[in-house]
Design a protein around this motif. Structure first.
Motif, PDB file in Angstrom:
ATOM      1  N   UNK A   6       4.438  -5.744   6.365  1.00 61.45           N
ATOM      2  CA  UNK A   6       4.752  -4.980   5.166  1.00 61.45           C
ATOM      3  C   UNK A   6       3.453  -4.461   4.566  1.00 61.45           C
ATOM      4  N   UNK A   7       3.386  -3.169   4.281  1.00 62.97           N
ATOM      5  CA  UNK A   7       2.175  -2.563   3.725  1.00 62.97           C
ATOM      6  C   UNK A   7       2.329  -2.390   2.215  1.00 62.97           C
ATOM      7  N   UNK A   8       1.483  -3.099   1.469  1.00 66.45           N
ATOM      8  CA  UNK A   8       1.535  -3.076   0.010  1.00 66.45           C
ATOM      9  C   UNK A   8       0.234  -2.494  -0.531  1.00 66.45           C
ATOM     10  N   UNK A   9       0.347  -1.505  -1.410  1.00 68.71           N
ATOM     11  CA  UNK A   9      -0.828  -0.886  -2.000  1.00 68.71           C
ATOM     12  C   UNK A   9      -0.902  -1.145  -3.495  1.00 68.71           C
ATOM     13  N   UNK A  10      -2.100  -1.472  -3.984  1.00 70.36           N
ATOM     14  CA  UNK A  10      -2.334  -1.675  -5.415  1.00 70.36           C
ATOM     15  C   UNK A  10      -3.266  -0.575  -5.915  1.00 70.36           C
ATOM     16  N   UNK A  11      -2.872   0.087  -6.997  1.00 74.06           N
ATOM     17  CA  UNK A  11      -3.681   1.159  -7.571  1.00 74.06           C
ATOM     18  C   UNK A  11      -4.119   0.746  -8.972  1.00 74.06           C
ATOM     19  N   UNK A  12      -5.439   0.789  -9.232  1.00 71.39           N
ATOM     20  CA  UNK A  12      -5.921   0.369 -10.550  1.00 71.39           C
ATOM     21  C   UNK A  12      -7.309   0.927 -10.835  1.00 71.39           C
ATOM     22  N   UNK A  13      -7.572   1.137 -12.120  1.00 68.40           N
ATOM     23  CA  UNK A  13      -8.918   1.499 -12.564  1.00 68.40           C
ATOM     24  C   UNK A  13      -9.648   0.265 -13.081  1.00 68.40           C
ATOM     25  N   UNK A  14      -9.010  -0.899 -12.950  1.00 68.99           N
ATOM     26  CA  UNK A  14      -9.531  -2.121 -13.569  1.00 68.99           C
ATOM     27  C   UNK A  14     -10.010  -3.169 -12.573  1.00 68.99           C
ATOM     28  N   UNK A  15     -10.366  -2.737 -11.360  1.00 69.16           N
ATOM     29  CA  UNK A  15     -10.963  -3.663 -10.403  1.00 69.16           C
ATOM     30  C   UNK A  15     -12.429  -3.846 -10.793  1.00 69.16           C
TER      31      UNK A  15
END
Length: 261
Positions: free
Chosen positions: A62-71
């Motif tokens: 399963x391919x899960x992507x996380x998008x954030x400006x807070x890394x």
């Protein structure tokens, strides 16, 4: 050109305003993001047919992507720093898309080193990021910003992934038609916002402690009153109290007593 309300969705959560008005504010911002997305004039993305993953007897992860400006040095990374490296790599492939440049902190370095794929996309346009996500064949895309600083919600408005989820950064409804799920922990404090959400609600019942590793992750053992010592050793007691909001909806509120008080 769309006209945005003077009150932002994040502030609407804290203000004593009607939840229906808060929902309408989120919808206005969601519509604005859709307008921004439309200006890139992208053709609708094609999503692959559902691929059987290993947990369902298939051969794919399963391919899960996380998008954030807070890394980086931000509360979101303080709370979720251990999460990105804790996925079962036998069954899940994790992609982190960083909307902000490297701030040089240990928080950024930890996530970058533990996530299977960490891609900085801060210099890319939103349409190029959406194309990259689609090319990576992400099956579940998680928005860790919502309506917070640095967000690029127009990426989600372009719908580069077949399933899109809102989590952690913004605790209320996004008011969108392109976010499918709102993931939350079972806390009564946002019951009204959940009640008004435009997305399906996915409840996470397995808590984790900050800085935890796969070996010391603590699974739910019932009500917080029976597990608080493992999760939060600095607390004296954590209990749940039944309350009723102004709409007559009953919910449970977590009340915490600290040893220092």
């Amino acid at each position: 050109m769309s006209v945005l309300p003077s009150v932002q969705p994040f502030h609407a959560i804290a203000y004593p305003i009607d939840p229906l008005l808060a929902l309408e504010i989120s919808r206005k911002y969601a519509a604005h993001c859709s307008i921004i997305a439309s200006r890139f004039a992208l053709s609708p993305f094609n999503h692959l047919a559902s691929v059987p993953v290993k947990q369902e007897g298939g051969s794919e992860r399963l391919r899960v992507g996380y998008v954030s400006s807070d890394f980086g040095n931000h509360p979101l990374s303080h709370l979720m720093g251990s999460v990105f490296g804790m996925h079962d790599r036998e069954n899940v492939e994790v992609f982190c898309y960083a909307l902000s440049p490297n701030d040089g902190t240990e928080w950024r370095q930890r996530i970058q080193s533990e996530a299977e794929h960490f891609i900085e996309v801060s210099a890319m346009s939103s349409d190029m990021i959406a194309k990259l996500i689609n090319e990576d064949k992400i099956q579940i895309l998680v928005n860790l910003n919502g309506y917070t600083k640095g967000a690029r919600n127009e990426i989600f408005a372009m719908q580069p992934a077949p399933i899109q989820v809102s989590y952690m950064g913004f605790p209320g409804t996004t008011g969108t038609t392109y976010i499918d799920y709102l993931e939350r922990y079972p806390l009564g404090s946002i019951k009204v916002l959940i009640w008004l959400t435009t997305s399906k609600v996915c409840t996470n019942t397995i808590p984790y402690k900050q800085g935890s590793t796969p070996n010391d992750r603590v699974k739910s053992e019932g009500p917080p009153s029976r597990r608080h010592k493992k999760l939060r050793p600095h607390l004296l007691q954590e209990v749940q109290i039944r309350r009723t909001n102004r709409f007559g909806i009953e919910y449970r509120s977590d009340e915490i007593l600290d040893k220092t008080n």
